[in-house]
Structure formats: structure tokens, C-alpha cells
Write an enzyme that holds these catalytic residues in place. Structure first.
Site, PDB file in Angstrom:
ATOM      1  CG  LEU A 150      32.401 -43.464 -29.484  1.00 18.53           C
ATOM      2  CD1 LEU A 150      33.744 -43.413 -28.755  1.00 18.53           C
ATOM      3  CD2 LEU A 150      32.105 -44.877 -29.952  1.00 18.53           C
ATOM      4  CG  ASP A 151      25.811 -44.990 -26.889  1.00 18.05           C
ATOM      5  OD1 ASP A 151      25.393 -44.364 -27.880  1.00 18.05           O
ATOM      6  OD2 ASP A 151      25.599 -46.207 -26.699  1.00 18.05           O
ATOM      7  CD  GLN A 152      26.219 -41.100 -20.538  1.00 20.46           C
ATOM      8  OE1 GLN A 152      27.192 -40.575 -19.995  1.00 20.46           O
ATOM      9  NE2 GLN A 152      25.508 -42.043 -19.960  1.00 20.46           N
ATOM     10  CG  HIS A 205      22.032 -47.035 -28.237  1.00 20.23           C
ATOM     11  ND1 HIS A 205      23.042 -46.305 -27.646  1.00 20.23           N
ATOM     12  CD2 HIS A 205      20.876 -46.389 -27.939  1.00 20.23           C
ATOM     13  CE1 HIS A 205      22.511 -45.267 -27.008  1.00 20.23           C
ATOM     14  NE2 HIS A 205      21.207 -45.276 -27.177  1.00 20.23           N
TER      15      HIS A 205
END
Length: 240
Positions: free
Chosen positions: A102-104, A185
Site C-alpha cells: 500500500l502507498d505510504q 498505484h
């Protein structure tokens, strides 16, 4: 299995370090202190106690975290703290990996495991394991946008349009998007391709397993057999 090897397998240190801990009387087996590192122990239902903390033996680790914002899914983060810093050191030492990333700035359900076959099954699009996201968009969610996501949007580096397994509007600017893939993303890129922009993103579920409502951000817990079955339940319209 010899006691010191059990400790090694659970991430409690090197061979030398585990032997020293046992000899120091710091380890109990099913409630009984054992100072013989060579003692053979039965793995079935094994409960260890180290320095006063209980730890059940698990051949493989399966862990769920409620990922908070501002953390990177990397052992070597670039700009933010690592999600691995939120796990107890034995889990990190035994080699658990993020099951997908998961993105930050993305929150929600994040899995960890040291079982390579499980990780592959969870992230392979061919297995049809659904990942469910709630996205808050910068602009209103329109019927045209929903139609584009359901019909497939073209991403720059993909040979064919990417189709959502399901997509529904929750309120004026919020939608729930269900995907079989976990590309880089992907949710943000798909929503951008449909003419909008993600302002916040949260993963709610994998398979038929939803993130527990009572698990605070940054906390984690072990997964049991029933949990794993729900995680691997394929989306009805996808054949594995």
C-alpha cells in the site's frame, strides 16, 4: 524439534543467542521453565514464554495490520517510517514480507507472511482474490466515471484496459472499488484515467475478509485458518 531451533524458527535470534537464552532460564515450554537448549519439544499446541511474554509456535506466520498513513511498505523506507517498525522484532527477524503493498498515504488492511506460496496466491491476478478499496475523490463521482471503471480504463503502461470487478458510489465524492490486480498505484491511476483524482484511499477487505472495525491503525493480530479461507475466497466472476 530441539528447543533452541524452535526459538530460531520463531525469530528469537541466532543459534548462539537462543541457546544462551534457554540456558539463562529465560524460556518456558508450556508454562515450565526449561534450561536445556537441546531438549526435544512437541510442536503441537506449543506455547513458549520468553521474558514473561507468551508466544505460540506457528510454522508459518500470517498477520493482519491496520496500516496507518505515513508508513512505507519497505524494509528500507525512503521518506517515512516502515510498517515493519510496527511489528514485534521476532516477526521481522523470521522474514515476514508484505503481501502486496500500500502507498505510504493509503490506509487499511495489510497482510504479512513468510509463506511464499500464500503470498503468490494472494497477489496473482489469475487467482481472482478481490481487493476492496474505499476512495474519496477530489471531485464528484459521476455515472460516466463509474461506467468507465466498470467497462475498463486504459493505463499508460498496460496493453489492455483494466476493468474493476465492481464499482459503486457511496456518497457524492466517495466510491468503493473492487479489483483483482494489485498494480503500482492502480486505484489512483484508474480513477485518474476515469477523469477524477484520489484524495484519500483505504483498503477495506481482501477476499471476503474485512478489516476488523475494532483494530486501531498501527495495530496487528494473527490470522487463523478461518481467516485465511475468507482471504482466499475468489471473486465470483473470476475463475482461478
Amino acid at each position: 524439534m530441539k528447543l533452541y531451533r524452535v526459538l530460531q524458527s520463531q525469530g528469537f535470534g541466532s543459534r548462539k543467542g537462543c541457546i544462551a537464552r534457554v540456558r539463562a532460564g529465560a524460556v518456558a515450554v508450556n508454562g515450565v521453565v526449561c534450561d536445556n537448549p537441546e531438549a526435544e519439544v512437541d510442536l503441537a499446541g506449543l506455547e513458549l514464554t520468553l521474558d514473561g511474554a507468551n508466544w505460540r509456535y506457528r510454522e508459518k506466520a500470517y498477520v493482519l495490520m491496520h496500516k496507518p498513513a505515513g508508513h512505507e511498505c519497505s524494509h528500507h523506507p525512503s521518506h517515512h517510517p516502515s510498517v515493519f517498525a510496527l511489528l514485534p522484532p521476532p516477526l521481522v527477524r523470521r522474514g515476514v514480507q508484505c503481501v502486496g503493498r500500500l502507498d505510504q498515504d493509503t490506509t487499511g488492511l495489510l497482510l504479512f507472511s513468510d509463506d511464499g506460496q500464500f503470498i503468490h496466491r494472494m497477489i496473482s491476478p489469475k487467482k481472482g482474490v478481490a481487493k476492496v478499496y474505499r476512495a474519496v475523490c477530489a471531485e464528484a463521482v459521476t455515472d460516466a466515471m463509474l461506467g468507465a471503471l466498470r467497462g475498463g480504463v486504459q493505463l499508460n503502461d498496460e496493453p489492455a484496459p483494466i476493468v474493476a470487478l465492481a464499482c459503486e458510489k457511496l456518497d457524492a465524492c466517495t466510491l468503493r472499488l473492487t479489483l483483482a490486480e494489485g498494480k503500482y498505484h492502480q486505484v489512483k491511476r484508474m480513477i485518474a484515467a476515469a477523469g477524477n483524482r484520489v484524495e484519500s484511499l483505504h483498503r477495506e477487505a481482501i477476499g471476503t475478509y474485512a478489516l476488523p472495525a475494532d483494530l486501531p491503525p498501527g495495530d496487528w493480530h494473527w490470522l487463523d485458518t478461518d481467516d485465511l479461507e475468507r482471504l482466499e475466497q475468489p471473486w465470483p466472476s473470476v475463475k482461478s
